[in-house]
Motif scaffolding. Structure first.
Motif, PDB file in Angstrom:
ATOM      1  N   GLN A 249      30.343  -1.160  18.700  1.00 35.22           N
ATOM      2  CA  GLN A 249      30.863  -2.494  18.372  1.00 35.22           C
ATOM      3  C   GLN A 249      31.337  -3.201  19.641  1.00 35.22           C
TER       4      GLN A 249
ATOM      5  N   ASN B 228      25.669 -14.833  12.090  1.00 30.00           N
ATOM      6  CA  ASN B 228      26.132 -14.152  10.874  1.00 30.00           C
ATOM      7  C   ASN B 228      25.485 -12.787  10.685  1.00 30.00           C
ATOM      8  N   PHE B 229      24.265 -12.642  11.179  1.00 27.20           N
ATOM      9  CA  PHE B 229      23.598 -11.339  11.068  1.00 27.20           C
ATOM     10  C   PHE B 229      24.378 -10.283  11.867  1.00 27.20           C
TER      11      PHE B 229
ATOM     12  N   ALA C  12      27.495 -10.531  12.693  1.00 28.44           N
ATOM     13  CA  ALA C  12      28.829 -10.421  12.081  1.00 28.44           C
ATOM     14  C   ALA C  12      28.829  -9.419  10.937  1.00 28.44           C
ATOM     15  N   SER C  13      27.692  -9.253  10.246  1.00 31.77           N
ATOM     16  CA  SER C  13      27.666  -8.260   9.167  1.00 31.77           C
ATOM     17  C   SER C  13      27.185  -6.888   9.632  1.00 31.77           C
ATOM     18  N   LEU C  14      26.356  -6.823  10.661  1.00 28.71           N
ATOM     19  CA  LEU C  14      25.833  -5.534  11.117  1.00 28.71           C
ATOM     20  C   LEU C  14      26.801  -4.803  12.048  1.00 28.71           C
TER      21      LEU C  14
ATOM     22  N   PRO D 291      30.068  -4.569  12.517  1.00 28.22           N
ATOM     23  CA  PRO D 291      31.213  -3.789  12.015  1.00 28.22           C
ATOM     24  C   PRO D 291      30.834  -2.449  11.373  1.00 28.22           C
ATOM     25  N   THR D 292      29.558  -2.247  11.065  1.00 27.31           N
ATOM     26  CA  THR D 292      29.130  -0.975  10.475  1.00 27.31           C
ATOM     27  C   THR D 292      28.884   0.097  11.530  1.00 27.31           C
TER      28      THR D 292
END
Length: 144
Positions: free
Chosen positions: A105, A91-92, A94-96, A98-99
C-alpha cells in the motif's frame, strides 16, 4: 609463588571452521534460492501481465536483477505505467490498494498523482510475488 592453574579448550578451531563452512553453505544455498525465486516471480509476472494493449510491453520490461530485485517499467517511455497497471488509478486504485499488505500500500501511494485516473488495476507483480515467497520462506527454513 605456586603453580598457575590453567585450563585449555581443545578443538575450538575445528568448531569455528565447521561453523564457517555451515554459514557459507547456508549463504550459498539461500543466495541460489533467492535468485531462482526472483526469476520465477519475473516469469509469473510476465505471464500474468496480458490484460491491455501495453501489457506486452510491460511484461517484457519485467526483469529480475542479480540482487533479488524485480523491476517493471525498465525501458518504457513512462515507467510508472507499470505501477498504474498493477494498482490501477483513481477510484480503481482506491478500492484495490487497501486490500494489499501495508508495505505494498505504501509503495502504491508513491505513484499517486491526483486520484482522477481511470485505469483499472490488473495486478501481475503482487500475485507473482505472493505466490512464490511463501514457498521460498519454507525452503529457507529447511536450509537453516
Amino acid at each position: 609463588m605456586g603453580k598457575v592453574f590453567t585450563v585449555q579448550v581443545k578443538g575450538l578451531q575445528g568448531v569455528i571452521a565447521r561453523n564457517n563452512a555451515f554459514i557459507k553453505n547456508v549463504s550459498d544455498k539461500t543466495d541460489e534460492l533467492l535468485n531462482k525465486t526472483a526469476n520465477k516471480i519475473e516469469t509469473d509476472a510476465q505471464a500474468l501481465c496480458k490484460v491491455s494493449s501495453i501489457a506486452g510491453t510491460i511484461a517484457v520490461s519485467v526483469n529480475a536483477k542479480n540482487d533479488y530485485q524485480i523491476n517493471a517499467g525498465d525501458g518504457l517511455d513512462n515507467p510508472a505505467i507499470a505501477a498504474y497497471t498493477e494498482f490501477g488509478t483513481g477510484n480503481f486504485a482506491a478500492s484495490l490498494v487497501p486490500t494489499l499488505p501495508q508495505d505494498w500500500q505504501a509503495y502504491a501511494k508513491t505513484f499517486y498523482i491526483n486520484g482522477l485516473g481511470r485505469l483499472p488495476g490488473a495486478p501481475y507483480m503482487y500475485p507473482a510475488f505472493s505466490s512464490n515467497t511463501v514457498m521460498t520462506v519454507d525452503q529457507i527454513k529447511q536450509i537453516i
